[in-house]
Every structure is written in C-alpha cells, then in structure tokens.
Design a protein around this motif. Structure first.
Motif, PDB file in Angstrom:
ATOM      1  N   VAL A   1       0.842  -1.195   0.000  1.00  0.00           N
ATOM      2  CA  VAL A   1       0.000   0.000   0.000  1.00  0.00           C
ATOM      3  C   VAL A   1       0.879   1.248   0.000  1.00  0.00           C
ATOM      4  O   VAL A   1       0.625   2.215  -0.740  1.00  0.00           O
ATOM      5  CB  VAL A   1      -0.952   0.001   1.215  1.00  0.00           C
ATOM      6  CG1 VAL A   1      -1.685   1.331   1.327  1.00  0.00           C
ATOM      7  CG2 VAL A   1      -1.964  -1.130   1.099  1.00  0.00           C
ATOM      8  N   ALA A   2       1.940   1.215   0.790  1.00  0.00           N
ATOM      9  CA  ALA A   2       2.861   2.361   0.838  1.00  0.00           C
ATOM     10  C   ALA A   2       3.520   2.576  -0.517  1.00  0.00           C
ATOM     11  O   ALA A   2       3.678   3.711  -0.972  1.00  0.00           O
ATOM     12  CB  ALA A   2       3.918   2.143   1.923  1.00  0.00           C
ATOM     13  N   VAL A   3       3.893   1.490  -1.191  1.00  0.00           N
ATOM     14  CA  VAL A   3       4.506   1.608  -2.516  1.00  0.00           C
ATOM     15  C   VAL A   3       3.524   2.254  -3.491  1.00  0.00           C
ATOM     16  O   VAL A   3       3.869   3.179  -4.234  1.00  0.00           O
ATOM     17  CB  VAL A   3       4.932   0.219  -3.064  1.00  0.00           C
ATOM     18  CG1 VAL A   3       5.325   0.313  -4.534  1.00  0.00           C
ATOM     19  CG2 VAL A   3       6.087  -0.345  -2.252  1.00  0.00           C
ATOM     20  N   ALA A   4       2.282   1.797  -3.451  1.00  0.00           N
ATOM     21  CA  ALA A   4       1.285   2.338  -4.370  1.00  0.00           C
ATOM     22  C   ALA A   4       1.064   3.822  -4.114  1.00  0.00           C
ATOM     23  O   ALA A   4       0.918   4.609  -5.043  1.00  0.00           O
ATOM     24  CB  ALA A   4      -0.027   1.577  -4.225  1.00  0.00           C
ATOM     25  N   ARG A   5       1.069   4.213  -2.833  1.00  0.00           N
ATOM     26  CA  ARG A   5       0.870   5.631  -2.531  1.00  0.00           C
ATOM     27  C   ARG A   5       2.012   6.469  -3.079  1.00  0.00           C
ATOM     28  O   ARG A   5       1.810   7.561  -3.596  1.00  0.00           O
ATOM     29  CB  ARG A   5       0.774   5.830  -1.023  1.00  0.00           C
ATOM     30  CG  ARG A   5      -0.564   5.388  -0.496  1.00  0.00           C
ATOM     31  CD  ARG A   5      -0.719   5.768   0.964  1.00  0.00           C
ATOM     32  NE  ARG A   5      -1.872   5.099   1.541  1.00  0.00           N
ATOM     33  CZ  ARG A   5      -2.096   5.020   2.842  1.00  0.00           C
ATOM     34  NH1 ARG A   5      -1.247   5.559   3.686  1.00  0.00           N
ATOM     35  NH2 ARG A   5      -3.166   4.400   3.290  1.00  0.00           N
ATOM     36  N   LEU A   6       3.242   5.955  -2.971  1.00  0.00           N
ATOM     37  CA  LEU A   6       4.385   6.702  -3.496  1.00  0.00           C
ATOM     38  C   LEU A   6       4.317   6.811  -5.007  1.00  0.00           C
ATOM     39  O   LEU A   6       4.609   7.845  -5.596  1.00  0.00           O
ATOM     40  CB  LEU A   6       5.691   6.004  -3.081  1.00  0.00           C
ATOM     41  CG  LEU A   6       6.156   6.269  -1.661  1.00  0.00           C
ATOM     42  CD1 LEU A   6       7.278   5.324  -1.297  1.00  0.00           C
ATOM     43  CD2 LEU A   6       6.630   7.710  -1.523  1.00  0.00           C
ATOM     44  N   LEU A   7       3.922   5.704  -5.664  1.00  0.00           N
ATOM     45  CA  LEU A   7       3.865   5.722  -7.122  1.00  0.00           C
ATOM     46  C   LEU A   7       2.753   6.630  -7.621  1.00  0.00           C
ATOM     47  O   LEU A   7       2.747   7.039  -8.768  1.00  0.00           O
ATOM     48  CB  LEU A   7       3.634   4.306  -7.658  1.00  0.00           C
ATOM     49  CG  LEU A   7       4.865   3.439  -7.811  1.00  0.00           C
ATOM     50  CD1 LEU A   7       4.475   2.061  -8.262  1.00  0.00           C
ATOM     51  CD2 LEU A   7       5.847   4.058  -8.802  1.00  0.00           C
ATOM     52  N   GLY A   8       1.797   6.918  -6.748  1.00  0.00           N
ATOM     53  CA  GLY A   8       0.674   7.751  -7.141  1.00  0.00           C
ATOM     54  C   GLY A   8       1.004   9.236  -7.167  1.00  0.00           C
ATOM     55  O   GLY A   8       0.129  10.047  -7.394  1.00  0.00           O
ATOM     56  N   ARG A   9       2.263   9.578  -6.925  1.00  0.00           N
ATOM     57  CA  ARG A   9       2.640  10.986  -6.910  1.00  0.00           C
ATOM     58  C   ARG A   9       3.753  11.257  -7.885  1.00  0.00           C
ATOM     59  O   ARG A   9       4.617  10.412  -8.108  1.00  0.00           O
ATOM     60  CB  ARG A   9       3.155  11.356  -5.524  1.00  0.00           C
ATOM     61  CG  ARG A   9       2.068  11.542  -4.540  1.00  0.00           C
ATOM     62  CD  ARG A   9       2.655  12.128  -3.309  1.00  0.00           C
ATOM     63  NE  ARG A   9       1.613  12.716  -2.492  1.00  0.00           N
ATOM     64  CZ  ARG A   9       1.868  13.424  -1.406  1.00  0.00           C
ATOM     65  NH1 ARG A   9       3.103  13.627  -1.033  1.00  0.00           N
ATOM     66  NH2 ARG A   9       0.885  13.922  -0.705  1.00  0.00           N
ATOM     67  N   ALA A  10       3.746  12.470  -8.424  1.00  0.00           N
ATOM     68  CA  ALA A  10       4.834  12.870  -9.310  1.00  0.00           C
ATOM     69  C   ALA A  10       6.105  13.066  -8.499  1.00  0.00           C
ATOM     70  O   ALA A  10       6.076  13.067  -7.278  1.00  0.00           O
ATOM     71  CB  ALA A  10       4.456  14.151 -10.032  1.00  0.00           C
ATOM     72  N   GLY A  11       7.217  13.267  -9.189  1.00  0.00           N
ATOM     73  CA  GLY A  11       8.442  13.633  -8.509  1.00  0.00           C
ATOM     74  C   GLY A  11       9.432  12.499  -8.400  1.00  0.00           C
ATOM     75  O   GLY A  11       9.089  11.364  -8.125  1.00  0.00           O
ATOM     76  N   GLU A  12      10.681  12.876  -8.636  1.00  0.00           N
ATOM     77  CA  GLU A  12      11.788  11.947  -8.634  1.00  0.00           C
ATOM     78  C   GLU A  12      11.906  11.174  -7.325  1.00  0.00           C
ATOM     79  O   GLU A  12      12.035   9.951  -7.296  1.00  0.00           O
ATOM     80  CB  GLU A  12      13.055  12.773  -8.821  1.00  0.00           C
ATOM     81  CG  GLU A  12      14.309  11.969  -8.891  1.00  0.00           C
ATOM     82  CD  GLU A  12      15.102  12.371 -10.097  1.00  0.00           C
ATOM     83  OE1 GLU A  12      15.385  13.573 -10.232  1.00  0.00           O
ATOM     84  OE2 GLU A  12      15.405  11.496 -10.905  1.00  0.00           O
ATOM     85  N   LEU A  13      11.810  11.920  -6.221  1.00  0.00           N
ATOM     86  CA  LEU A  13      12.033  11.326  -4.909  1.00  0.00           C
ATOM     87  C   LEU A  13      10.962  10.281  -4.605  1.00  0.00           C
ATOM     88  O   LEU A  13      11.251   9.218  -4.064  1.00  0.00           O
ATOM     89  CB  LEU A  13      11.999  12.439  -3.855  1.00  0.00           C
ATOM     90  CG  LEU A  13      12.808  12.207  -2.584  1.00  0.00           C
ATOM     91  CD1 LEU A  13      14.229  11.847  -2.920  1.00  0.00           C
ATOM     92  CD2 LEU A  13      12.779  13.478  -1.750  1.00  0.00           C
TER      93      LEU A  13
END
Lengths: 365, 538
Positions: free
Chosen positions: B491-503
């Motif tokens: 779930v945490a991975v999906a949340r990160l992938l759901g946002r723009a940005g390199e970091l």
C-alpha cells in the motif's frame, strides 16, 4: 482419523498463539480509542480516498482545540471510496466523507448519503465552488486536470508546446500525447470531460477521432502514463518514456520541483493551460453518523484557513477559500488556469456512462 | 470441519452472497433476466473469451517453463539452491504496479529487448503471458517440486532394472505419482491467471480486459451492481467447472505414495545432460525472474547524483516529514509482517483442518466443500471487500474498521494454498505405516508424531510459506480495508507511485526492493525452521 484431527489441533493452537501475539501490539491502541468511544464519542472518523493527507501538527492542533480524536479511514480511489459509502448508507463507517468530486457529485447526492450542514467559514469559500445549495456537501479543494509537457523536448525540437485542445490535433504534435483510460482513471475521465466542455455533447467525438488519427496513446492509469510513458517526469526518464505530452495535473510541475533530487531551480515540465478540466472536491456529514457534533467540527476544520493552507503541499490541490495563501512552490512553479472547461454535475451524472462507452468504442477498440 | 465451515460461511459465502444479492434482487424480486441481458452484450463476450484463452495459454506456458525447474529443485543439489528457491517466490508478493514497471523496462520501448534485438512486447499479449509466468513460476516449482523431492527414486530405478526405458519408467512410475501435484499447481495457476487483475490492467493496456477487471470496473467505478453480480456468478460457474474437471482427474490417480526424506533423493548433477538441464533452468530463472527484479533494484539505487543510497535515506526521513501520507518504512514493514503472520496462522488453522477433513474423503458433501475452499482464488477482492462492508456491519461483527479484517481477507486467499499443498501429501501417507506403529505399541499421538508429522511438516512449511507470501503481497483487498494509520508495504509503494516527482518514484523503488528482501528473508527463515538440520537437501 484421530491423527488428522491432531494435526489440525496443533495448527489451530499455533494459529491462535500467533494471532494473539500479533494482536497484542495493536490492541493497546485500539483499546484507548474504544474506551474513549464508550462514554460520549470523542473520536470523530473521517472516511476518504487514498490521496487524503494532512500534516500531523495541523491535525494535532485541531484535536487539541476541539477535544476530538480524529481517525482517518482511507479506502481505495475516489470512485471506490464513494461507492463504499453508498453501499453502507445509513450505517456508515465514519462521520464525515471527504473526496467526492464534481464528476461523482450527483451520484452521491441522488443516493442521499449526506446530511445538510452549513459549515462555519462557508462565507469564505469562493461562491463558484458551492455547487449544492442545500449544503449537503461543502467544497474543500480544487485542482485542474491538464496536459503537461516536457520542456526539454520542445526546446530541443524548437517547436512551441501546445497550449489548447485544438493544438493537440495539429500535425506537429503527432504521436506525442499519452492519456489515461477514461473508464478507469480519473484524470482520463477529466480529459474526456474537458473535450465535452469545449466541443459540446455533439462535437467531442469528432475531436477524439482527430486525436486518435493524430496518434494519441491510451494507457490504463496515471502511474503508467506519467511514470512510464511521459518523457518529462523523473520516472519516465528512467523508464525511457518517449511521449512528451501527458494528461496529468496543473500541480504536477511543482511536485516535480519539490520532490526533485536535488530540487531543480525550474520545473522540468509545463502545463498547457487551454486543455484543462477543473475538479472540485467536497466533504459532507454522513447520514447516520455516530458523532454528528464531531463531524460538524471536522467539516468546519476542513474549510478553516489552517487546513486550507496545509492542503497544497499535502495533496497538491488548490484551496477554495478566498484568503488562503498559496505556498511559494505553487506561486513560483504552478500556473493559474484562467478558463478551465466545465460540465455541470447533473449533465455528467446523466451521460457519463454513455460517454465513456462511446469513448471506449471510439478510441480504445 | 466445523471451523473451516464457519470461517468460510462468515467471511466468504455470506458477504459474497450478500453483495450478489444486492445486485440481483430488487423490490420486484430476483432479476434473473439480467443474465441474458448482460451475457448477450458483445463487449462482455469479448471479455469472457479473452479471459479464458489467456488463462489457458498462461497456464501451459508456465508449466512448460517451470516443470523442468521443479525437477531440478527437487533432485539436484547445487550451491545457492535455498536462496534461489526464495528468490523465485519473491515475484509472488510484489505489487503488480511494481512488476509492470519492471516488465515495461525489459519489454517496452527502449527496453533491454528493444535495444538488443529490436523487439517490443508491451501492449501485446506476450507481455501478459510472460508476466503470468513470472508471477506463477513459484507455484509450480514449490507445489510440484515439494512432492517430487519426496518421491523415492528407487521406484523408478526398479522399473528400469525390470527393463523399462528411461521415459517409460518416468511415465509409468513418477508421472502418476506427480499427477495430483501437477494438477493442483495447474489449477492454481489457471485460477490466478483467469482472475488476473493488475497484470492485465498494466501490461495489456485498456484494450485487454479480464472478467476480474470488468467486475472491478462495474463495482468500484460504475456501481453497476447488477452487471457485477452477473459477472461474479459467471466467474463462479467457470471456476466450478474447472474444479469439477480437476477433482475428476485427481481422484482417478491418487494413490498412497512412498514418501521419503528429500535429503535422500538429491544429488549433484551428473553428466552433461543433467548439467545442461541445470544450466538451462538457471538461465531461465536469471532471464525471467532475476533480471526484472534486478531492474527494480537498479532503479532504487539510481539517484541523479550517481548510484547511492539516497532514496533509502529519504525513506527514513519520510516518516518525520509529517503528514499521514507515509509512516516510517520500518513501521510499514512491521505492519506487513504482523498482518501476514496473523493471516498465515489463520490460513494454516483453517486450511489444515480442512485438508485433514478432506483426507477422509467422505462423499459428495466433502467434495463440494473442497471446491468451496478454492473459490476465493477466483473471486475478485473488490467483491469480497464490498461484501464485507454490507454484512459485517453489526456488533459483535462490526469488523469494518478493525485491523483483523485485513488478515481475514488475506487468509481467504491463503487457505486454498494450504489445502492444495497439504492434500497430496496427507493423502499419500500410507495408512499402513500408522497401523504398523500402532501394532508395535505406539499410542495414536506417538504414531502421529513419528509417522505423519515428519512427512507432513515439510508440506506444512511450504504451505505456510505460500500463505505468508500471499498475505505479504496482497494488495486488492488490503487497499480497501487497511487502516490509514497502518499501511502495509504494498500500500505504501502504491501511494508513493501515485505521486509525481523523482524522490517519490525512487522511494517507491527502494520500498519495493525492501519488500522483496523482507519476503526472501522470511521465506529463507521459514525453510530453516525445519528442526532436522541433518537431513534436508541443503
């Protein structure tokens, strides 16, 4: 026969052992919440979609001032989260729902999941955002779905990036755009609605035939479009994406700056401001809420200056109140979309399914 | 038998029946006319056809590629085998979003394959099939290999001494013994690919859709419950049919097998034939599994300032940065492990009891129960999740916001693995061994400990490994019901992938790498749990 029973017995014993064990760490948290639940609710529950976010300190401040403890339940994307509320109508999981937007507003209102409540501070909200005169829902934020472009690509090719929907069907932008499936992705749907807003209920199909002839690519979700196919994003660069135009948000360039590593002085991407559809997100008090007073306080909090000014950097959306200041990141790297396309929520509710079907038949198949 | 029945009744049959009922029953009564209406739609017919043929193709391809590996893992001894066995199971737990990323990097535009030979497979059905092999390789290797390792090779040798050719001996002796495990593995792969969701969504683009994708769209996006209900019933019927065929083929072949300690059946590869086989399998694993995983790991280190630990360090700060967006990754790992442990325990208890009951092989009722246990694999997470919402909403069972809902939902998917892995072994235990022990004066408990347990323990651990891995990587149900303050790793991975940005992208890759590590280490530990260190194949 007895042997198999015993195997089962051991397995069960082990199972119970582990379950109890793993429950221990958790139960302590639950108990404090449950205990405070019992006398008179001091817990107020916010149900939302996965993108909901707030700075800890901002939420803490609200908790201290109001005396309520806020519990947040996130359940899937915006559409799924709303549908869960509709299914549990009358016996909601929480007190307030945040995250119904203007594309889904009519579905929410027709199903009657909200109790009217006029938020304190509603007077500060820009009137054009108040779409429900009965105040069953309160506008919380707005955001624009727009085509983003890869600045480096257009600089190198020495052509100007497209600015309007009309530009996108010109030959110099052939095979450059990637968008999302309007059936499964909210930016995909937003872009379809932008075309409906611009060319009308009769003209949008003609526009999409031209867009298709001009080589628009459709992928299923924003993640693939933006992180895989788009050449301007960090992920896209690594994945060797080769589409310099993507349907994303007007706030994506500031996000590229904020999460750049290291932060660039200028956003690597830009926004075609004549391609936008404006999304407005609402919150409402759920019918059958266990803690109605707390729910009201929570809605008030969502339109308060503190929360409104926290939103941009947490959810990358714009405030809806008049006096909320935008962070420097937005004023410096963001764009102001003067004339977004718009379609009335009732019109969307009436036609959405049919439009999406027609769009699928036209563009995907 | 009672516990599994109650478990399935309460957490599967009832919720699913309720949501289907909600779709098909109106004030005027049941709307069975909906079936004809929905099924006559050409787009639905397309979906049905694609779902079926890609599942057949995926299953065949997986068997073709993974059966040699099952043999190699069962019979050969080579350095790094245990690690490799854990590695091939890793794909099983990875969120499909992440795997899609890796596959596109290899098969897509500008991908490795494109650069080397100019071939692109993204948005073709080949990408879907290969990704299905990638995901399900471990199912065949572990299910078939687990049993294969315990078959006494001397039986085949005996046949050859009696004049049978190498192939005949294999066909007459080993194949029938393996058949139940092969059938079980194929069935699981078929069910997984038949109800494939993420892979088809990402690699197939919007032009391919499975039944599962359609159910999700109709339920979660359109709230067209009648259509979703019809499709769910169709999926039920299809799976029921598959299970019936499977039950029929298996029953014809099951015999008590002579199982031996796997430690006695393995040897170092001898001769060029065996070495080539081993080499071929290792190469396949390298290309098909290690390479895509490697791409993810590579990207997690590939910071703009050159290779480094930047994204991992950023993960450490993420928790402190405020916002309910991300908890510290350490916490997400801990959440994931807790959920997975609880889910494994429930799955082992329920599945173990069910398998034990099924071993008794009593009549139609039990066989029907067998099929019921497999159904959760073929029912979409969204159907179950929405069913939970409308059924488990009253005390004492208002579990909708309780943490236990996550392991319960995960266990539903884990149970079929436990049952399928345990059954062949349990059924193969020769009752005469037990009788012999009893005749020699052993108490039933002693007989169980000395006879059954040593033979079953291995299957139990393999089953636990599966259940654990499934739970660790489960995303569909978890994302619906996980509490915001306790996200799991996927779930945490999906949340990160759901946002723009390199970091954010880099952190998603770093967190995926951690998920892989956690999974591999857990599986290694699980296999190490076997107390009899002296035997065993490593």
């Amino acid at each position: 026969m007895s042997t198999t029973k015993k195997i089962a017995g051991v397995a069960l014993a082990a199972a119970l052992g582990v379950t109890t064990l793993s429950a221990c760490g958790d139960e302590s948290k639950d108990k404090t919440a449950g205990a405070s639940d019992a006398p008179k609710s001091t817990t107020v529950t916010l149900v939302s979609h996965d993108s909901f976010n707030v700075t800890d300190s901002v939420l803490k401040e609200f908790e201290q001032q109001s005396g309520y403890t806020v519990k947040v339940l996130k359940s899937g994307d915006a559409g799924a989260a709303l549908n869960q509320e509709i299914l549990t109508k009358g016996s909601p999981r929480g007190d307030v729902f945040f995250g119904v937007d203007n594309t889904l507003l009519s579905r929410a209102l027709d199903n009657g999941i909200f109790t009217p409540y006029e938020a304190k501070g509603l007077a500060d909200v820009k009137p054009e955002y108040v779409l429900d005169k009965e105040h069953r829902v309160t506008p919380i934020d707005s955001g624009d779905i727009c085509v983003n472009y890869d600045k480096a690509y257009f600089a190198e090719k020495k052509i100007a990036p497209p600015q309007t929907l009309d530009d996108l069907i010109k030959p110099e932008y052939k095979n450059l755009l990637v968008t999302e499936n309007a059936a499964t992705s909210s930016p995909g749907l937003g872009f379809l609605l932008a075309s409906v807003g611009k060319y009308g209920e009769d003209g949008w199909k003609d526009y999409w035939s031209k867009l298709k002839a001009n080589g628009v690519e459709v992928v299923d979700g924003w993640e693939q479009a933006y992180n895989e196919r788009f050449s301007g994003s960090a992920g896209g660069k690594k994945a060797k994406g080769d589409r310099p135009l993507v349907v994303s948000y007007a706030s994506s360039p500031p996000v590229e700056v904020l999460y750049g590593e290291p932060q660039p002085a200028e956003a690597p991407t830009g926004v075609s401001t004549g391609t936008c559809f404006r999304q407005i997100e609402f919150a409402g008090l759920l019918k059958g809420a266990k803690n109605e007073e707390g729910g009201k306080a929570l809605v008030d909090f969502l339109v308060s200056k503190k929360f409104q000014e926290d939103m941009p950097l947490q959810m990358f959306v714009n405030p809806v109140t008049k006096d909320a200041a935008l962070p420097e990141l937005f004023t410096k790297h963001g764009v102001v979309v003067e004339k977004p396309e718009n379609v009335a929520p009732e019109t969307i509710a009436k036609n959405r399914e049919q439009w999406v079907k027609a769009w699928t038949a036209l563009v995907v198949k | 038998m009672a516990l599994p029945l109650v478990f399935f009744g309460l957490f599967f049959a009832y919720p699913v029946a309720a949501i289907v009922g909600r779709g098909l029953k109106t004030d005027e009564g049941w709307q069975f006319g909906r079936f004809a209406e929905v099924l006559s739609r050409p787009d639905i017919a397309d979906v049905l056809w694609f779902t079926t043929w890609q599942a057949f193709a995926s299953t065949l391809l997986t068997l073709l590629i993974a059966l040699p590996a099952a043999y190699v893992f069962a019979r050969f001894e080579f350095p790094g085998k245990q690690l490799l066995r854990a590695v091939v199971t890793v794909p099983f737990v990875l969120p499909t979003v992440v795997v899609g990323t890796a596959f596109l990097a290899l098969l897509g535009r500008g991908g490795l394959l494109d650069e080397l030979v100019g071939v692109r497979l993204d948005t073709t059905v080949w990408a879907i099939l290969l990704a299905h092999v990638f995901f399900n390789y471990a199912v065949v290797v572990r299910t078939v290999g687990g049993l294969w390792a315990q078959l006494d090779p001397r039986q085949e040798e005996a046949a050859r001494v009696l004049g049978a050719g190498r192939f005949t001996a294999w066909r007459r002796v080993t194949l029938p013994a393996l058949a139940p495990a092969v059938a079980a593995a194929s069935l699981m792969v078929f069910l997984f690919t038949f109800s494939s969701f993420g892979v088809v969504l990402i690699l197939g683009g919007p032009s391919y859709s499975t039944l599962e994708v359609e159910v999700y769209r109709q339920t979660a996006q359109l709230l067209d419950l009648p259509t979703a209900a019809v499709l769910t019933m169709v999926q039920f019927a299809a799976i029921g049919a598959i299970l019936a065929v499977h039950a029929w083929t298996v029953r014809k072949r099951e015999t008590a097998l002579r199982l031996v300690d796997p430690g006695r059946t393995t040897h170092r590869p001898r001769g060029w034939g065996q070495r080539t086989l081993l080499g071929g399998v290792l190469l396949t694993v390298a290309l098909l599994i290690v390479l895509p995983l490697g791409v993810l790991v590579e990207r997690s280190f590939d910071t703009p300032g050159g290779y480094g630990l930047g994204y991992y360090r950023a993960l450490q700060d993420a928790g402190a940065g405020g916002g309910t967006f991300l908890v510290a990754p350490l916490e997400a790992i801990w959440n994931s492990l807790q959920y997975a442990l609880a889910a494994t325990a429930i799955a082992l208890a329920v599945g173990g009891l069910a398998a034990a009951a099924l071993t008794r092989r009593g009549g139609r009722f039990v066989r029907g129960f067998d099929a019921l246990l497999m159904l959760p694999l073929g029912v979409s997470a969204v159907t179950v999740g929405f069913g939970f919402l409308i059924t488990l909403d009253e005390p004492p069972l208002d579990l909708r916001t309780s943490w236990i809902l996550v392991p319960l939902a995960q266990a539903l998917v884990g149970v079929p693995f436990v049952v399928r892995t345990m059954l062949p072994v349990l059924r193969a235990v020769d009752g005469r061994l037990r009788e012999a022990a009893a005749v020699l004066g052993a108490s039933p408990l002693r007989a169980w400990r000395e006879v059954d347990l040593p033979l079953v323990r291995r299957a139990l651990l393999i089953a636990a490994g599966f259940a654990f891995a499934v739970s660790l990587g489960e995303f569909g149900a978890t994302v619906f019901i996980a509490r915001a303050d306790r996200p799991t790793l996927p779930v945490a991975v999906a949340r990160l992938l759901g946002r723009a940005g390199e970091l954010n992208y880099g952190q998603a890759m770093a967190l995926s790498t951690i998920l892989m590590l956690v999974c591999a280490v857990s599986l290694l530990l699980l296999e190490r749990l076997r107390p009899d260190k002296t035997s065993g194949e490593f």
